[in-house]
Design a protein around this motif. Structure first.
Motif, short mmCIF file in Angstrom:
data_model
loop_
_atom_site.label_atom_id
_atom_site.label_comp_id
_atom_site.label_asym_id
_atom_site.label_seq_id
_atom_site.Cartn_x
_atom_site.Cartn_y
_atom_site.Cartn_z
N TYR A 1 0.84 -1.21 0.00
CA TYR A 1 0.00 0.00 0.00
C TYR A 1 0.87 1.25 0.00
O TYR A 1 0.64 2.19 -0.78
N PHE A 2 1.89 1.27 0.84
CA PHE A 2 2.78 2.43 0.93
C PHE A 2 3.49 2.68 -0.40
O PHE A 2 3.60 3.82 -0.85
N LEU A 3 3.94 1.63 -1.06
CA LEU A 3 4.60 1.79 -2.36
C LEU A 3 3.63 2.27 -3.43
O LEU A 3 4.01 3.01 -4.34
N CYS A 4 2.36 1.86 -3.33
CA CYS A 4 1.35 2.30 -4.29
C CYS A 4 1.02 3.79 -4.16
O CYS A 4 0.44 4.37 -5.08
N LEU A 5 1.37 4.37 -3.04
CA LEU A 5 1.19 5.82 -2.90
C LEU A 5 2.03 6.56 -3.94
O LEU A 5 1.67 7.64 -4.38
N PHE A 6 3.15 5.96 -4.33
CA PHE A 6 4.09 6.62 -5.21
C PHE A 6 4.16 6.01 -6.61
O PHE A 6 4.39 6.72 -7.58
N LYS A 7 3.98 4.70 -6.71
CA LYS A 7 4.08 4.02 -8.00
C LYS A 7 2.99 2.97 -8.11
O LYS A 7 2.96 2.00 -7.38
N PHE A 8 2.09 3.17 -9.04
CA PHE A 8 0.90 2.34 -9.21
C PHE A 8 1.24 0.88 -9.50
O PHE A 8 0.64 -0.03 -8.93
N ILE A 9 2.18 0.64 -10.37
CA ILE A 9 2.49 -0.71 -10.83
C ILE A 9 3.02 -1.60 -9.71
O ILE A 9 3.00 -2.83 -9.82
N THR B 1 -3.89 -1.74 -4.51
CA THR B 1 -3.42 -0.81 -5.53
C THR B 1 -4.29 0.44 -5.59
O THR B 1 -3.78 1.56 -5.58
N VAL B 2 -5.59 0.25 -5.63
CA VAL B 2 -6.51 1.39 -5.72
C VAL B 2 -6.47 2.22 -4.44
O VAL B 2 -6.45 3.46 -4.50
N SER B 3 -6.41 1.58 -3.29
CA SER B 3 -6.38 2.36 -2.04
C SER B 3 -5.09 3.16 -1.94
O SER B 3 -5.11 4.31 -1.48
N GLY B 4 -3.98 2.61 -2.37
CA GLY B 4 -2.72 3.36 -2.35
C GLY B 4 -2.76 4.56 -3.27
O GLY B 4 -2.41 5.68 -2.89
N MET B 5 -3.21 4.33 -4.51
CA MET B 5 -3.28 5.45 -5.46
C MET B 5 -4.26 6.51 -5.00
O MET B 5 -3.96 7.70 -5.05
N MET B 6 -5.43 6.09 -4.55
CA MET B 6 -6.45 7.06 -4.17
C MET B 6 -6.06 7.85 -2.93
O MET B 6 -6.47 9.00 -2.77
N THR B 7 -5.26 7.27 -2.05
CA THR B 7 -4.77 8.04 -0.90
C THR B 7 -3.90 9.19 -1.39
O THR B 7 -4.04 10.33 -0.92
N SER B 8 -3.02 8.92 -2.35
CA SER B 8 -2.19 9.99 -2.93
C SER B 8 -3.05 11.03 -3.62
O SER B 8 -2.82 12.23 -3.48
N VAL B 9 -4.05 10.57 -4.38
CA VAL B 9 -4.91 11.49 -5.11
C VAL B 9 -5.66 12.40 -4.14
O VAL B 9 -5.73 13.61 -4.34
N VAL B 10 -6.21 11.83 -3.07
CA VAL B 10 -6.94 12.64 -2.09
C VAL B 10 -6.00 13.65 -1.43
O VAL B 10 -6.32 14.84 -1.34
N LEU B 11 -4.86 13.17 -0.97
CA LEU B 11 -3.91 14.08 -0.30
C LEU B 11 -3.48 15.22 -1.21
O LEU B 11 -3.51 16.38 -0.82
N VAL C 1 -0.22 4.50 -15.56
CA VAL C 1 0.73 3.84 -16.43
C VAL C 1 1.99 4.67 -16.66
O VAL C 1 3.09 4.15 -16.57
N ILE C 2 1.83 5.95 -16.95
CA ILE C 2 2.98 6.79 -17.30
C ILE C 2 3.33 7.77 -16.18
O ILE C 2 4.48 7.85 -15.76
N LEU C 3 2.34 8.50 -15.72
CA LEU C 3 2.58 9.44 -14.63
C LEU C 3 2.48 8.68 -13.31
O LEU C 3 2.04 7.55 -13.27
N THR C 4 2.86 9.30 -12.25
CA THR C 4 2.65 8.70 -10.93
C THR C 4 1.32 9.22 -10.39
O THR C 4 0.80 10.21 -10.89
N PRO C 5 0.76 8.57 -9.36
CA PRO C 5 -0.48 9.10 -8.78
C PRO C 5 -0.32 10.57 -8.34
O PRO C 5 -1.22 11.38 -8.53
N ILE C 6 0.83 10.89 -7.80
CA ILE C 6 1.08 12.27 -7.37
C ILE C 6 1.18 13.18 -8.58
O ILE C 6 0.57 14.26 -8.63
N GLY C 7 1.94 12.76 -9.59
CA GLY C 7 2.14 13.58 -10.78
C GLY C 7 0.84 13.88 -11.51
O GLY C 7 0.58 15.02 -11.89
N GLY C 8 0.02 12.86 -11.71
CA GLY C 8 -1.25 13.06 -12.40
C GLY C 8 -2.18 13.99 -11.64
O GLY C 8 -2.85 14.83 -12.23
N THR C 9 -2.19 13.85 -10.32
CA THR C 9 -3.04 14.71 -9.50
C THR C 9 -2.57 16.16 -9.53
O THR C 9 -3.38 17.08 -9.66
N VAL C 10 -1.28 16.36 -9.46
CA VAL C 10 -0.73 17.72 -9.52
C VAL C 10 -1.01 18.35 -10.88
O VAL C 10 -1.36 19.53 -10.96
#
Length: 152
Positions: free
Chosen positions: A12-20, A40-50, A98-107
Motif C-alpha cells: 500500500y505504501f509503495l502504491c502511494l508513489f508508483k501504481f504498478i 493498488t486502488v487504495s494506495g493510489m487514491m490516498t495519494s490522489v486525495v492528499l 501507467v505513465i505518470l505517478t499518482p502524485i504527478g497526475g493529480t498535480v
C-alpha cells in the motif's frame, strides 16, 4: 495475520508513489485479484486525495522553496498539454497509473484547475480499470521473456 498486514501495508505504501507496485508485489505476495485491486486502488487514491486537497498549497509553497526558474516549455510539459488538449481530464487520468505517478497526475490536474470531486471520480475510475487489468494479466505479463528475466 501480522505478516499479511505488514505485507499489505508495505505494498500500500509503495502504491502511494508508483501504481504498478501493487499488481507486481501483490502477485509476488500471493494475493488474489481483489486483494491486488484493493491495495493498488487504495494506495493510489490516498495519494490522489492528499494531493488534490494539498495540491494548491504544495504548488504555492514549493515554488517559494525552490525559486528556480523552471522551463515553461519543456518536452514533458508540451506532451502533457498536448494530451490535455486532445483528451482532457480523462486522458490525464487514464495515463496517470501507467505513465505518470499518482502524485504527478493529480498535480497536473490540479494545476489545470480541475475541481477536487472531478479529480477523485476520474482517478478512481482509472485506477479501478488499470488495477483490474493488471491484476488479471500480471501472470501473462511476467511470462514475457524480458520481464521474466528481470523478475527471476
Amino acid at each position: 495475520m501480522n505478516e499479511y498486514l505488514i505485507t499489505f501495508l508495505g505494498i500500500y505504501f509503495l502504491c502511494l508513489f508508483k501504481f504498478i507496485a501493487g499488481p507486481l508485489l501483490g502477485y509476488a505476495a500471493g494475493f488474489g485479484l481483489w486483494e491486488i485491486v484493493a491495495v493498488t486502488v487504495s494506495g493510489m487514491m490516498t495519494s490522489v486525495v492528499l494531493f488534490s486537497f494539498l495540491g494548491e498549497w504544495f504548488k504555492k509553497n514549493w515554488t517559494l522553496i525552490t525559486r528556480k526558474k523552471a522551463k515553461k516549455f519543456s518536452k514533458k510539459n508540451r506532451s502533457i498539454v498536448r494530451i490535455w488538449h486532445k483528451f482532457g481530464i480523462w486522458g490525464i487520468a487514464f495515463l496517470t497509473p501507467v505513465i505518470l505517478t499518482p502524485i504527478g497526475g493529480t498535480v497536473v490536474l490540479t494545476s489545470f484547475g480541475i475541481g477536487k470531486k472531478k479529480i477523485l471520480i476520474t482517478m478512481l475510475i482509472s485506477s479501478l480499470f488499470w488495477a483490474i487489468l493488471f491484476g488479471l494479466s500480471i501472470e501473462k505479463l511476467l511470462e514475457i521473456p524480458f520481464l521474466k528475466k528481470m523478475w527471476t
